[in-house]
Every structure is written in C-alpha cells, then in structure tokens.
Scaffold this active site. Structure first.
Site, PDB file in Angstrom:
ATOM      1  N   CYS A   1       0.797  -1.237   0.000  1.00 25.57           N
ATOM      2  CA  CYS A   1       0.000   0.000   0.000  1.00 25.57           C
ATOM      3  C   CYS A   1       0.827   1.284   0.000  1.00 25.57           C
ATOM      4  CB  CYS A   1      -0.943  -0.010   1.202  1.00 25.57           C
ATOM      5  SG  CYS A   1      -2.153  -1.334   1.092  1.00 25.57           S
TER       6      CYS A   1
HETATM    7  N1  NAD Z   1      -2.588  -6.029   1.860  1.00 30.62           N
HETATM    8  C1  NAD Z   1      -3.111  -4.957   2.426  1.00 30.62           C
HETATM    9  O1  NAD Z   1      -2.788  -4.665   3.588  1.00 30.62           O
HETATM   10  C2  NAD Z   1      -4.119  -4.073   1.708  1.00 30.62           C
HETATM   11  C3  NAD Z   1      -4.843  -3.140   2.478  1.00 30.62           C
HETATM   12  C4  NAD Z   1      -5.791  -2.358   1.852  1.00 30.62           C
HETATM   13  C5  NAD Z   1      -5.968  -2.456   0.474  1.00 30.62           C
HETATM   14  N2  NAD Z   1      -5.230  -3.335  -0.264  1.00 30.62           N
HETATM   15  C6  NAD Z   1      -5.499  -3.409  -1.700  1.00 30.62           C
HETATM   16  O2  NAD Z   1      -6.250  -4.577  -1.975  1.00 30.62           O
HETATM   17  C7  NAD Z   1      -5.905  -5.109  -3.256  1.00 30.62           C
HETATM   18  C8  NAD Z   1      -5.454  -6.560  -3.100  1.00 30.62           C
HETATM   19  O3  NAD Z   1      -4.312  -6.586  -2.292  1.00 30.62           O
HETATM   20  P1  NAD Z   1      -3.827  -7.891  -1.534  1.00 30.62           P
HETATM   21  O4  NAD Z   1      -2.823  -7.436  -0.529  1.00 30.62           O
HETATM   22  O5  NAD Z   1      -4.993  -8.692  -1.067  1.00 30.62           O
HETATM   23  O6  NAD Z   1      -3.097  -8.664  -2.720  1.00 30.62           O
HETATM   24  P2  NAD Z   1      -2.694 -10.223  -2.748  1.00 30.62           P
HETATM   25  O7  NAD Z   1      -1.614 -10.335  -3.757  1.00 30.62           O
HETATM   26  O8  NAD Z   1      -2.468 -10.726  -1.362  1.00 30.62           O
HETATM   27  O9  NAD Z   1      -4.005 -10.927  -3.265  1.00 30.62           O
HETATM   28  C9  NAD Z   1      -4.470 -10.817  -4.547  1.00 30.62           C
HETATM   29  C10 NAD Z   1      -4.938 -12.184  -4.994  1.00 30.62           C
HETATM   30  O10 NAD Z   1      -5.553 -12.046  -6.255  1.00 30.62           O
HETATM   31  C11 NAD Z   1      -5.213 -13.179  -7.037  1.00 30.62           C
HETATM   32  N3  NAD Z   1      -5.439 -12.805  -8.416  1.00 30.62           N
HETATM   33  C12 NAD Z   1      -4.685 -12.083  -9.252  1.00 30.62           C
HETATM   34  N4  NAD Z   1      -5.291 -11.937 -10.428  1.00 30.62           N
HETATM   35  C13 NAD Z   1      -6.476 -12.560 -10.336  1.00 30.62           C
HETATM   36  C14 NAD Z   1      -7.558 -12.747 -11.219  1.00 30.62           C
HETATM   37  N5  NAD Z   1      -7.537 -12.228 -12.428  1.00 30.62           N
HETATM   38  N6  NAD Z   1      -8.603 -13.461 -10.798  1.00 30.62           N
HETATM   39  C15 NAD Z   1      -8.625 -13.988  -9.548  1.00 30.62           C
HETATM   40  N7  NAD Z   1      -7.638 -13.832  -8.671  1.00 30.62           N
HETATM   41  C16 NAD Z   1      -6.572 -13.126  -9.050  1.00 30.62           C
HETATM   42  C17 NAD Z   1      -3.786 -13.486  -6.652  1.00 30.62           C
HETATM   43  O11 NAD Z   1      -3.454 -14.830  -6.941  1.00 30.62           O
HETATM   44  C18 NAD Z   1      -3.826 -13.204  -5.154  1.00 30.62           C
HETATM   45  O12 NAD Z   1      -4.155 -14.351  -4.408  1.00 30.62           O
HETATM   46  C19 NAD Z   1      -4.834  -4.191  -3.800  1.00 30.62           C
HETATM   47  O13 NAD Z   1      -5.435  -3.222  -4.601  1.00 30.62           O
HETATM   48  C20 NAD Z   1      -4.271  -3.530  -2.560  1.00 30.62           C
HETATM   49  O14 NAD Z   1      -3.723  -2.272  -2.847  1.00 30.62           O
HETATM   50  C21 NAD Z   1      -4.316  -4.158   0.334  1.00 30.62           C
END
Ligand code: NAD
Length: 436
Positions: free
Chosen positions: A269
């Site tokens: 983030c």
């Molecule tokens: N990690 C955090 O603390 C956090 C906090 C707030 C917001 N976010 C936001 O949330 C979003 C996701 O972040 P995250 O940390 O969960 O990422 P992550 O990488 O942990 O999870 C994303 C998942 O999506 C899957 N994926 C990718 N492409 C895909 C598709 N086309 N179809 C289905 N699955 C797919 C990946 O395999 C992965 O498991 C981002 O935009 C991030 O900025 C993250």
C-alpha cells in the site's frame, strides 16, 4: 429481488482474488451467513482453502475450517461460476509497472471475467486500491458493452479495503467501511450488503469519492512517515535521539499524531498507492508535490541505514566488503510474513552491492526468492554463534518473537532501525548499539 436476497443473507457472494484482502473479507461475509465462493488464479490457494488451511496470518485455521466444512465458504478456479453470484467483490492486486505507472492489468482481467458472465440483478464492488475514476471509466464502461445498464440492470460500487495486517484490534468487522456507488441505487445496495457483516458502513456520494478517500488515507500515512523519516535525518545531524523527540511531542493531547521513522516503507500500500493519485493528477496537468517528496525521503531510508552500517563497521576498522551482516527481519513491518516492497530487501541488495555477505533471520519468513529466477534465501537460526559470527547485526523488524536482550548479549554491534533498544530502557549486553 437483490435487496431481499441481501437482507435474508441468501445472496450468493463471490470474491475475486483471495489474498490478504480477499480471504478475510470472504470469511467475514461467510460468517454473516452468505454462501461465499472465492475465485482465484492461484491453484495453491484454492487447494489450501479446500484443505481448510489458512495462508493468511490474520485468519486462523479455527475460523476458516468450520466455514469450509459447513459449505458456507469454498474456493474455485472455475470463473464460469461468476454468473451464479449475486454480489461480487474484486480484490485483485493493483501494483505499479516498471515505469511506476498504475498496472491495471489485474483489474482489467477481473472485469473481463465478470463482463463475460454479467447478468441482470448482479452487484459488483471494486475493493482494489486505485485512482479516482477507475470504477466508472474502466469497470462500468466494460460492463455496459454487454448492453446492460448500470443502476438499472446491474449495480456497481467502490469500497476500499482498510485491512491492517497483524493489527490485533481492528479487523474487517470493526473497521468502518466506506462505500460509494456509481449511482444512488448501487450505493444503497452495496451499503446494505456490507452492513450485514461490518459494524459501521460509511456511504459517500460517489465511487470517485470513495476511491479518493482511500488514497487520502494512504497518502496521509506516506507523507507523515516521510516527515518523521526526515526528522530522523535531521536529528542525526543535530546529534539528538529522534525517538525521544517524537515521544516528547506525542505527549501533546491534541493536534499531533505519532508516526515513527524506520528503514523505509514497504507492503502493497504505502509505497505504491499514492503514486496512483499522482499519476492521475499528472494527466490533469497537476504535480502532486507532497506525494513525490514523501516518496523521495522514504526511498532514501534504506541508503541511510546502509550508511549507518558502513560507519559502524568503519569504527571497528572493517570495510563493508567481506563483512558479514545479519538482518533481523526481512518482512516489510513488524510481526507479518509479507515481504512485498520490504525495505530490508533494499538494504540487503545495497549491502551485497558493496561486497558484504548478508544473512537474514525472520521467524515469519523461513525462506524467500526476491525475484523470479533468482536463488532462494533461507533464514539462518538465531543462535549465539550466528550473532557472534556477524560483524554487524541490523534490526530491520522489531518482531515480538525476538528477544533483543539475547541479541545484545551475543552480537558485537547492532544498527537499530526500529527502536528495539530505546535509550530510555537500558539493556544488558556487550553489543554496541547504533540508533537510527
Ligand atoms: N494487503 C493490504 O494490507 C491491503 C490493504 C488495503 C488495500 N489493499 C489493496 O487490496 C488489493 C489486493 O491486495 P492484496 O494485498 O490482497 O493482494 P494479494 O496479492 O495478497 O491478493 C491478490 C490475490 O488475487 C489473485 N489474483 C490475481 N489476479 C487474479 C484474477 N484475475 N482473478 C482472480 N484472482 C486473481 C492473486 O493470486 C492473489 O491471491 C490491492 O489493490 C491492494 O492495494 C491491500
């Protein structure tokens, strides 16, 4: 119809992307009673959920297992089943490209996957952090190519995720959730949906306002971390203890919020999201100055830590080249196993470029591969021998699992970037401590 399905919690719920954001969200809605399906491209995650084994530290197996066992939660690689869902949340990554522009490919792919199966009465909520305008310009336009109309045939909203990994106090349920619909009805339905599982839902007037609110939150953190990091650099010049200065300022009961300096910013983030905003503003001929400046200061911090290591070794008559440096913590912050954008990785790389032999210990990251095609790094055991072997130990994470008294007893010199050895609490040990 959809409203009734939501109120009775019979609406079938799909989450695209079962990572740090998607899995906890899916678990919370499944706990509220919604039959929930996770759509993933990573077979290992689908298989783990099938085995009732969580891969996210904030979701204990004991919470996941009964939901999977009772059939309330499942995961699949089969995107055809998106058509069966009544409500879908998109939780896919939004990284930056090599040129540090938004990489929207994951959101585009998820949007296409839904668009192919979009049907009347579905509600889609984008959760991935992104620039203001994405939900309307990218998702809505793609969906409407089907001939279906937003707000009449299907519904679309943006609701940013606020998960704070390893936060013992706030999770999905008790963290207020901002929701903005592309149109009024979409906003109402998305608010109603999340209200079933989240204690406080905060509706805003539009998806754009919700997108911007998330970026304000992350920019606020980035800028304030940048500020205290710069204060750390200033205190170094002034020969002051930055931690003491911050603690003193933080006694002010109003008008001050405590942020702490460190070896740099990491995670999915803070180092990335503000650049979604500055990218969007560039297209409107506006330079987001605070974002750029905070980014510059924060990315300088690993170099600063390396300078501290260099000087510490120099004081012992050693050069970086050939010295053994042990990093304590490769994760991007304390008590997590996530090492995306971790500043410890930058520190490791910079030290290796100078010829140091770098080892690491991290109880949360037993091994890792920094880049595809590179060798695997393995955590060394934290033994008296390993600590004595190191010419310099660097505290890059202040994990609760660490016994810093033990470290100080056996190490020779410690560069402490996390205030593991506050000057106010003397430690017993032979090591020389170099503070940030
Ligand atoms: N990690 C955090 O603390 C956090 C906090 C707030 C917001 N976010 C936001 O949330 C979003 C996701 O972040 P995250 O940390 O969960 O990422 P992550 O990488 O942990 O999870 C994303 C998942 O999506 C899957 N994926 C990718 N492409 C895909 C598709 N086309 N179809 C289905 N699955 C797919 C990946 O395999 C992965 O498991 C981002 O935009 C991030 O900025 C993250």
């Amino acid at each position: 119809m959809l409203e009734e399905l939501i109120r009775s919690r019979r609406a079938r719920y799909g989450v695209i992307g079962m990572g740090y954001v998607g899995l906890p969200l899916a678990v919370e809605l499944a706990k509220a009673g919604f039959p929930t399906t996770g759509f993933e491209v990573d077979p290992a995650k689908v298989e783990a959920i099938g085995r009732r084994a969580s891969y996210i530290a904030d979701v204990p197996d004991a919470e996941l297992a009964p939901l999977v066992a009772s059939g309330k939660l499942n995961a699949t690689l089969d995107f055809e089943r998106l058509g069966e869902m009544d409500v879908i949340s998109i939780c896919v990554p939004t990284p930056l490209s090599k040129s540090r522009d938004p990489d929207m490919s994951y959101v585009v792919k998820a949007t296409e996957d839904i668009a192919k199966r979009l049907r009347k009465g579905q509600l889609v909520i984008l959760e991935s952090t992104t620039y203001p305008g994405t939900t309307e310009e990218l998702v809505k336009d793609a969906f409407e190519k089907s001939g279906l109309r937003c707000g009449a045939d299907f519904y679309l909203a943006f609701s940013p995720e606020r998960v704070d990994p390893a936060n013992p106090r706030f999770g999905v349920r008790n963290t207020p959730k901002v929701v903005g619909g592309v149109d009024a009805r979409s906003g109402e339905l998305a608010t109603l949906f999340y209200s079933q599982a989240v204690e406080t839902v905060v509706p805003v007037s539009s998806a754009r306002a919700a997108e911007m609110a998330k970026l304000l939150e992350n920019t606020f953190r980035s800028v304030n971390i940048g500020l205290v990091n710069e204060v750390a650099l200033m205190c170094d010049r002034l020969k002051l203890d930055v931690w003491e200065v911050i603690d003193a300022a933080a006694t002010k009961p109003f008008g001050f919020m405590k942020f702490v300096p460190g070896p740099g910013v990491g995670g999915h983030c803070i180092p990335l999201d503000p650049f979604y905003l500055s990218w969007k503003l560039r297209s409107l001929n506006y330079k987001a100055r605070f974002i750029e400046l905070a980014g510059e200061v924060n990315t300088e911090m690993p170099h600063y830590v390396v300078r501290k290591v260099t000087h510490a070794l120099n004081d012992d008559g050693k050069s970086v080249r050939g010295s053994r440096v042990l990093l304590l913590g490769i994760a991007y912050k304390n008590d997590v196993n996530d090492m995306r954008e971790s500043p410890a990785l930058d520190i490791q790389k910079l030290l290796e470029e100078l010829g140091a032999k770098v080892a690491y210990n991290d109880p949360h990251v037993p091994s890792y591969r920094a880049h595809e095609g590179e060798g695997v790094h393995t955590s060394v055991p934290l033994t008296p021998e390993e600590l004595r072997r190191a010419d310099c130990v660097v505290v890059t994470c202040r994990h609760k699992a660490y016994d810093f008294g033990f470290v100080a007893k056996h190490a020779r010199v410690i560069v402490d970037s996390r205030n593991a050895y506050p000057s106010s609490a003397p430690y017993s040990g032979a090591a020389r401590i170099v503070r940030l």
